[in-house]
Scaffold this active site. Sequence first.
Site, PDB file in Angstrom:
ATOM      1  N   THR A 232     -54.915  10.184  20.538  1.00 31.26           N
ATOM      2  CA  THR A 232     -54.359  10.579  19.252  1.00 31.26           C
ATOM      3  C   THR A 232     -53.410   9.555  18.644  1.00 31.26           C
ATOM      4  OG1 THR A 232     -52.576  11.786  20.359  1.00 31.26           O
ATOM      5  CG2 THR A 232     -54.560  13.036  19.796  1.00 31.26           C
TER       6      THR A 232
ATOM      7  N   PRO B  90     -53.981   6.862  16.888  1.00 29.93           N
ATOM      8  CA  PRO B  90     -54.282   6.582  15.477  1.00 29.93           C
ATOM      9  C   PRO B  90     -53.881   7.712  14.538  1.00 29.93           C
ATOM     10  CG  PRO B  90     -56.127   5.965  16.868  1.00 29.93           C
ATOM     11  CD  PRO B  90     -55.185   6.766  17.719  1.00 29.93           C
ATOM     12  N   ASP B  91     -53.999   8.954  14.993  1.00 32.35           N
ATOM     13  CA  ASP B  91     -53.604  10.081  14.153  1.00 32.35           C
ATOM     14  C   ASP B  91     -52.111  10.015  13.837  1.00 32.35           C
ATOM     15  OD1 ASP B  91     -56.106  11.981  14.131  1.00 32.35           O
ATOM     16  OD2 ASP B  91     -55.872  11.366  16.205  1.00 32.35           O
ATOM     17  N   TYR B  92     -51.322   9.806  14.866  1.00 34.68           N
ATOM     18  CA  TYR B  92     -49.879   9.724  14.657  1.00 34.68           C
ATOM     19  C   TYR B  92     -49.505   8.491  13.846  1.00 34.68           C
ATOM     20  CZ  TYR B  92     -48.938  13.644  17.774  1.00 34.68           C
ATOM     21  OH  TYR B  92     -48.873  14.902  18.327  1.00 34.68           O
TER      22      TYR B  92
ATOM     23  N   GLY C 187     -50.355   9.054  10.318  1.00 31.18           N
ATOM     24  CA  GLY C 187     -49.379   9.958   9.737  1.00 31.18           C
ATOM     25  C   GLY C 187     -48.092   9.251   9.369  1.00 31.18           C
TER      26      GLY C 187
END
Length: 401
Positions: free
Chosen positions: A170, A172-174, A177
């Site tokens: 995760t 890349p998600d953080y 964001g």
Amino acid sequence: MMLDVQALEGCKVLDVSTFLAGPFCATQLGEFGADVIKVELPKVGDANRRFGTMTECGDSLPWLSESRNKRCITLDLRKPEGAALLKRLVAQSDVMVENFQPGTLERWGLGYDVLSAVNPRLILVRISGYGQTGPYKDRPGFGRIGNAFGGLSFLAGYPDRAPVTPGSATIPDYMAGIYGALGTLLAMQAREKTGRGQVVDIGLYEPIFRILDELAPAFAFNGYVRQRMGPGTVNVVPHSHYPTQDGRWIAIACTNDKIFARLAEAMGRPELAGQDAWGTLAARERDRPKVDETVAAWTATLPRAELLKLCEAGQVPCGPVYSVDEIFEDPQYAARGNILRIEDPRVGPLAIPNLVPKLTETPGQVKWTGAPLGAHNDEIYGERLGLSKAEMERLREDGVI
């Protein structure tokens, strides 16, 4: 002296995104005072509610932690009445965050051309697998794909084995964001000058590619294709994780010759930093395996706590390679308040990561954890939009909210 205001107080945000990257962007804005409305599909909700460790309240720990400070409403954007209600909310908002596949909002009649006509000051944050343009824009994407396509996964692991997950799928998600929140702040600053909003466009892989130091310029400059190096680091050595006598690991980072000389002193072997030995980076690079082997042989003779004291006394950058249980016991984490202990009305005591960054005058805060599905429908539709109870009941029966 702290002020009785928050940095983003008065900023209204619509979070219509799902799972992690977009929601995390909105969460950061909400942590520092923005009024965030989380929009979810009726009866279904955000997938993050069911991802990870589940609690007795029916929502997961990731939901409770990462949906903090958001007011939750349900709304089906695919239905004409749902799209109309969203436009009414957009008219009152500063920012909207979404992370659908490109073209999805447009198919629902909610593209930026439509939304900006409703509110020319609207900032639309769009996070997707590959961004809104390019030949891959229609491909689905998740964090693991962002790590892989962005170049990080290829570097994670040992050269003679398959690439591994670089810590978390995760990341890349953080990261997306974080960049989404940064883009929002930049667009808000620009809006002060122009009076107009704009689109913040991020592909999941782009923040990963952006943080890989000299990977791109080195390849363009001399064709160097960096390979997996295990725990080692390109360009410097010793700069790795080393075993300790008590079965743990210590991180040591010697980024220049002076620091290596200090390490050699701490090891009781100052001759290692001599000009006829490993006193220069070029010499250490030449003998990289032997250098790491020598340092590892030393660290393996002492417990981690003693190694940390020796390195710290010699001003050698070092740190324990922590598991999460050790993080919970560490006095630095405690002193900085990095772990926030909060009472959730549905599940009781929770420990969640605290806010970053720390602001001395207008700090953020966690007002509440992730709320139940549709918990704020009456408040938003009734009080903000002025819908009657009869109207809201009809919309519920029709599956709009």
